[in-house]
Design an enzyme around this catalytic site. Structure first.
Site, PDB file in Angstrom:
ATOM      1  N   HIS A 156      -3.572   6.498   2.696  1.00 27.44           N
ATOM      2  CA  HIS A 156      -4.809   5.099   2.261  1.00 27.44           C
ATOM      3  C   HIS A 156      -3.987   3.465   2.540  1.00 27.44           C
ATOM      4  CE1 HIS A 156      -5.478   1.887  -0.668  1.00 27.44           C
ATOM      5  NE2 HIS A 156      -6.667   2.614  -0.504  1.00 27.44           N
TER       6      HIS A 156
ATOM      7  N   ASP B  12       0.621  -1.041  -0.110  1.00 28.58           N
ATOM      8  CA  ASP B  12       0.043   0.293   0.127  1.00 28.58           C
ATOM      9  C   ASP B  12       0.844   0.902  -0.411  1.00 28.58           C
ATOM     10  OD1 ASP B  12      -2.675   1.855   0.966  1.00 28.58           O
ATOM     11  OD2 ASP B  12      -3.510  -0.369   0.545  1.00 28.58           O
TER      12      ASP B  12
ATOM     13  N   SER C 279     -10.973  -0.827  -2.106  1.00 36.54           N
ATOM     14  CA  SER C 279     -10.299  -0.783  -1.385  1.00 36.54           C
ATOM     15  C   SER C 279      -9.766  -0.980   0.365  1.00 36.54           C
ATOM     16  CB  SER C 279      -9.183   0.763  -1.644  1.00 36.54           C
ATOM     17  OG  SER C 279      -8.350   1.109  -2.325  1.00 36.54           O
TER      18      SER C 279
END
Ligand SMILES: *[C@@H]1O[C@H](CO)[C@@H](O)[C@H](O)[C@H]1NC(C)=O
Ligand SMILES: *[C@@H]1O[C@H](CO)[C@@H](O)[C@H](O)[C@H]1NC(C)=O
Ligand SMILES: *[C@@H]1O[C@H](CO)[C@@H](O)[C@H](O)[C@H]1NC(C)=O
Ligand SMILES: *[C@@H]1O[C@H](CO)[C@@H](O)[C@H](O)[C@H]1NC(C)=O
Ligand SMILES: *[C@@H]1O[C@H](CO)[C@@H](O)[C@H](O)[C@H]1NC(C)=O
Ligand SMILES: *[C@@H]1O[C@H](CO)[C@@H](O)[C@H](O)[C@H]1NC(C)=O
Length: 875
Positions: free
Chosen positions: A269, A195, A649
């Protein structure tokens, strides 16, 4: 800088794409904008490239990677003798074989290309045997022709699968306490994520918990320390953190002051997904100084290893992603959570043998459960971005938390509901407990009504063009008109594309002394989905033009103007209320419009592939989790430590966390067994027995809402409690996947051999023979028998089978009833006979109901079709 602008707009494109489009004009505008950006971007990249024609290539070489190697080379002992068991990466055998592979990589490259004519970025050796090399196209062609080279592909972009919801006023939520919050859930399991990095200081990743964390014995990963990710950043909760940037650097777009050459998350994220999977239990969610309750990962006691390969602003590159996967598997993660996907669709049967899917196949061979985001390219059919049967592809569902707010108009109390209420500045900071007791202290002040002022009626200069109705610049407006009023601004495409933003509206309203904000939707954004964002100002967004017109009509009727249209008397009043408290409606989850849809497609003939995609749905809409205060991915949450965001996600780490819980309970489960437990127990109906719905169902995209099919949500909505007690499982191992690849009609024996160095047997078989917890036949011609093998992971139980046949298909199941001992297996035969050849795909199911209460459900998806195209699909 220009590159960044490109990405920003690109992101907005993705967001536009993810919203529900009913308006063709909007769609055309989006496509046009995307096209322009693409053209622009190309021009920029040409300028940046260090030498024309130089690029990064991923090269697969002959010879087994560590997880496959069986000792066939003299002098090097086998590194893999097992299927689905972790290897000890620090063993002598592995170390010497790795040295052998790396040396052979350098030999091939030097001999073929000549020293100094290329730059090796990575030697991959654990899950695939190959290299990433920066070289000219001409050199790549030469290398590609060498006998040692199996496959060569140009590097391509990867990206995260978050929907960038439009900036809009939002509404804070109540607590977010997910289940599984016991002090043991996930203990001893390591979840790896590829990620954008991690914020190591976040309380979600602290190991200073009441019960101490113990290092997992089988995880050998390390942390990489730099000035901005200093020693002490890792601990017994965050056990691994590395970064992989060679390809990003080679692209010329990497800037270490912005993207950081370290595992530090500069985006947000990666911090969010890691916390969703395994963030500590009961971490207080504080945003704008306000307590929104507490958050917890799905497996709050599992440990986290972060492999950063996606970068703020520039996204990621495949070569870096593969390096991250190679390392994660080598380090011994139990679960790999991939909230990322290719930026374009490689597609179908060829995708099974893409380097990405092959690397993940090796990961599965090493016993790692792999889950990947389905993608955010929905709602149109076959927008799925995750392909192979050894990967669990996750669709995103909504959940039942809503934040109702409304504006009451005039004294006659005409009420319009909306979303995006933020709290009033004047509310004191309250603890979670206190907050429960004060539900009404949101919106505009008390029950008072305030004058409504349309932004265009408040211009200082009345000749100002109406384009500036978005309230982005307070100097344009007359403070004496706006002060003490509720300001009405227009939400239009400028917001959707990020030209305008909502924080600027709030600043305008504050500068002018407004009491509140109403954002009315213009018709061009009809169909867009809006999510709430806490902004600390009384505000409401009316998310569709129809309701917005009701307000504007009322405003027009009550406002007096002179012959030039200048307002002589503002007489409309309103009061904004509600919103801060979450309401749990108990409404069932829906497949989110943006979630990518099946079917998986055979790229050669665009038939439905015999593989179910997506596989499962998990919550992926408006998910609260940890954020990094330096994160820039969601401007509404800049500077915050938590964010509420959406995307497949966000759904994916839910499944990763649940997989960790299953692995903890059943340590011997293979990745396929875990996938089976998760999918056969999923929910497909609501509490009243009605089918779950999908926004824009793939069977009828034009409908706002309709019954969800497996192409929308796979097996259904995840039910973690049931998944922890599945009764029966459908297991499969590496050899079964090899057999599957050999059976795919579009893949020749040679193609398969070149990809995985395994020979296909003489019996080709059918893809639908793979022992998956689903039966998909993309082209049923006449009749077919499908075998499934179930294994009992509970006590002895007697099962009855029942089924619903898809339309146009007759089904028989044998046995109808069977008793199965603990640990034993049973064969189930499903006979299918096409009764028409309509080409229509239809859906049925098979349910095995045990007398001890287990209920094992699989989908049956059949297209009856007359003809089959046989082509050899070369890599
Ligand atoms: C090991 O692998 C090689 C090729 O990869 C194969 O020819 C050989 O039969 C395998 N040996 C064993 C014992 O499986
Ligand atoms: C890298 O980013 C910093 C901060 O935005 C900027 O000042 C610098 O010029 C950038 N460097 C390059 C080479 O673009
Ligand atoms: C809210 O309204 C009350 C009267 O209804 C008034 O006394 C108070 O000053 C108002 N507060 C603000 C912040 O406007
Ligand atoms: C309100 O009135 C103005 C001017 O009179 C007009 O331009 C506008 O279209 C009207 N709006 C609505 C919603 O009726
Ligand atoms: C290769 O594929 C064909 C069918 O396409 C099959 O008949 C043959 O036995 C396979 N295996 C080998 C080793 O050639
Ligand atoms: C089914 O699809 C095939 C191939 O795409 C086509 O030739 C055939 O006409 C179709 N049949 C029907 C009933 O639509």
């Amino acid at each position: 800088m220009r590159g960044e602008g490109g990405r920003k707009a690109n992101t907005k494109m993705a967001q536009g794409y993810n919203t529900r489009q009913h308006s063709l004009t909007t769609m055309k505008a989006l496509v046009l904008v995307f096209f322009l950006i693409t053209v622009l971007r190309r021009t920029i990249c040409v300028g940046v490239a260090p030498e024309s024609g130089v690029g990064v290539y991923i090269v697969l070489l002959k010879g087994d990677p560590v997880v496959q190697y069986n000792g066939s080379i003299q002098g090097f002992a086998a590194t893999s003798d097992s299927n689905g068991r972790k290897l000890n990466a620090s063993s002598k055998a592995v170390k010497s074989y790795v040295a052998y592979l790396v040396n052979s990589h350098d030999t091939v490259l030097e001999r073929t290309l000549g020293r100094g004519n290329y730059q090796k970025l990575y030697s991959y050796h654990h899950v695939i045997n190959g290299v990433a090399v920066q070289m000219t196209k001409r050199k790549a062609d030469i290398l590609g022709a060498m006998p040692d080279v199996l496959h060569i592909e140009k590097d391509f972009r990867f990206r995260t699968e978050t929907t960038h919801t439009p900036d809009y006023l939002g509404l804070p939520t109540g607590g977010w306490t997910l289940e599984g919050g016991s002090s043991n859930a996930g203990e001893g399991i390591v979840i790896g994520l590829v990620d954008t990095g991690v914020d190591p200081k976040h309380p979600s990743f602290s190991d200073q918990t009441a019960k101490a964390y113990k290092r997992s014995a089988s995880y050998t990963g390390q942390c990489e320390f730099t000035a901005e990710f200093p020693k002490g950043s890792c601990n017994n909760k965050l056990v691994g953190a590395r970064h992989f940037a060679a390809a990003a650097v080679a692209s010329g777009e990497f800037n270490s002051t912005v993207q950081y050459e370290s595992p530090l998350d500069a985006d947000g994220h990666g911090t969010h997904t890691a916390a969703t999977a395994a963030g500590n239990y009961g971490v207080t969610v504080l945003v704008n100084g306000f307590n929104y309750g507490s958050a917890s990962g799905m497996a709050p006691r599992a440990q986290i290893a972060q492999y950063k390969a996606i970068y703020r602003d520039i996204g990621g590159f495949f070569a870096d992603v593969v390096a991250a996967i190679d390392q994660a598997v080598k380090d011994g993660v139990d679960v790999l959570s991939l909230s990322i996907g290719p930026a374009s669709i490689p597609g179908g049967s060829a995708a099974y043998l893409s380097t990405f899917d092959l690397a993940l196949l090796s990961a599965v061979k090493a016993g790692v459960f792999v889950t990947q985001a389905a993608g955010n390219a929905g709602p149109y059919p076959s927008t799925i971005l995750s392909f192979s049967p050894w990967i669990v592809s996750v669709a995103a569902g909504t959940h039942d938390r809503t934040y109702p707010n409304s504006i009451c108009l005039g004294s006659k109390s005409k009420t319009i509901s909306g979303i995006g209420l933020a709290r009033n500045f004047s509310i004191p900071r309250l603890s979670n407990h206190q907050r429960q007791a004060t539900t009404s202290a949101t919106g505009t002040n008390g029950s008072s009504f305030y004058r409504l002022v349309l932004a265009r009626d408040a211009f200082r200069n009345l000749n100002t063009t109406p384009r500036t109705d978005g309230c982005q610049d307070s100097t344009l407006y007359d403070e004496t008109v706006v002060k003490g009023s509720i300001l009405i601004c227009t939400y239009d495409l400028n917001f959707l594309f990020g030209v305008y933003n909502i924080p600027a509206v709030v600043i305008t309203a504050q500068n002018l002394g407004a009491q509140g904000i109403v954002l009315t939707a213009s018709s061009e954004v009809d169909g867009a989905t809006f999510s709430p964002t806490p902004l600390g100002f009384p505000a409401i967004i009316i998310p569709n033009s129809k309701d917005s017109l009701v307000l504007l009509d009322y405003y027009n009727m009550t406002t007096e103007r002179d012959q030039h249209g200048k307002v002589t008397k503002f007489d409309a009043v309103g009061s904004i209320s509600g919103g801060e408290q979450a309401t749990f409606s108990s409404s069932p989850p829906q497949v989110a419009s943006f979630s990518s849809r099946g079917p998986d497609i055979n790229s050669a003939n665009f038939d439905v592939a015999d593989v179910l995609k997506p596989n499962i749905m998990a919550p992926g809409n408006l998910i609260w989790a940890a954020w990094t205060s330096i994160g820039v991915d969601e401007q509404d949450f800049n500077g915050q430590n938590f964010a509420m965001i959406s995307g497949t996600s966000m759904a994916t780490p839910h499944i990763a966390g649940i997989a960790a819980l299953i692995k903890q309970k059943f340590p011997h489960f293979s990745p396929a067994a875990i996938a089976s437990a998760i999918t056969t127990t999923a929910t497909v109906v609501d509490s009243n027995g009605r089918p779950l719905l999908a926004q824009n169902p793939s069977t009828n995209v034009a409908a706002d809402l309709g019954p969800a099919s497996p192409f929308d949500f796979g097996a259904g909505f995840v039910n973690p409690t049931a998944a922890l007690d599945p009764g029966l499982i459908f297991d499969a191992d590496y050899d079964d996947y090899v057999q599957f690849l050999c059976s795919v009609p579009e893949l020749s024996n040679l193609t398969v051999y070149k990809a995985i160095n395994s020979n296909c047997g003489s019996n080709k078989g059918l893809p639908s023979d793979l022992n998956t917890p689903s039966i998909v036949i993309g082209s049923l011609n006449g009749h077919q028998y499908v075998q499934r093998k179930v294994t009992n992971v509970a006590a002895t139980e007697t099962y009855q089978s029942s089924f619903t046949a898809p339309t146009g298909v007759m089904i028989a199941v044998n046995p109808r009833s069977f008793t199965i001992q603990a640990g034993e297996s049973a064969q189930i035969c499903v006979a299918l006979e096409a009764t028409d050849s309509s080409n229509v795909t239809s859906f049925g199911n098979l349910v095995l109901s045990g007398n001890a209460g287990h209920r094992v459900r699989i989908s049956i998806i059949i297209s009856t079709r007359k003809q089959k195209v046989e082509t050899d699909f070369q890599l």
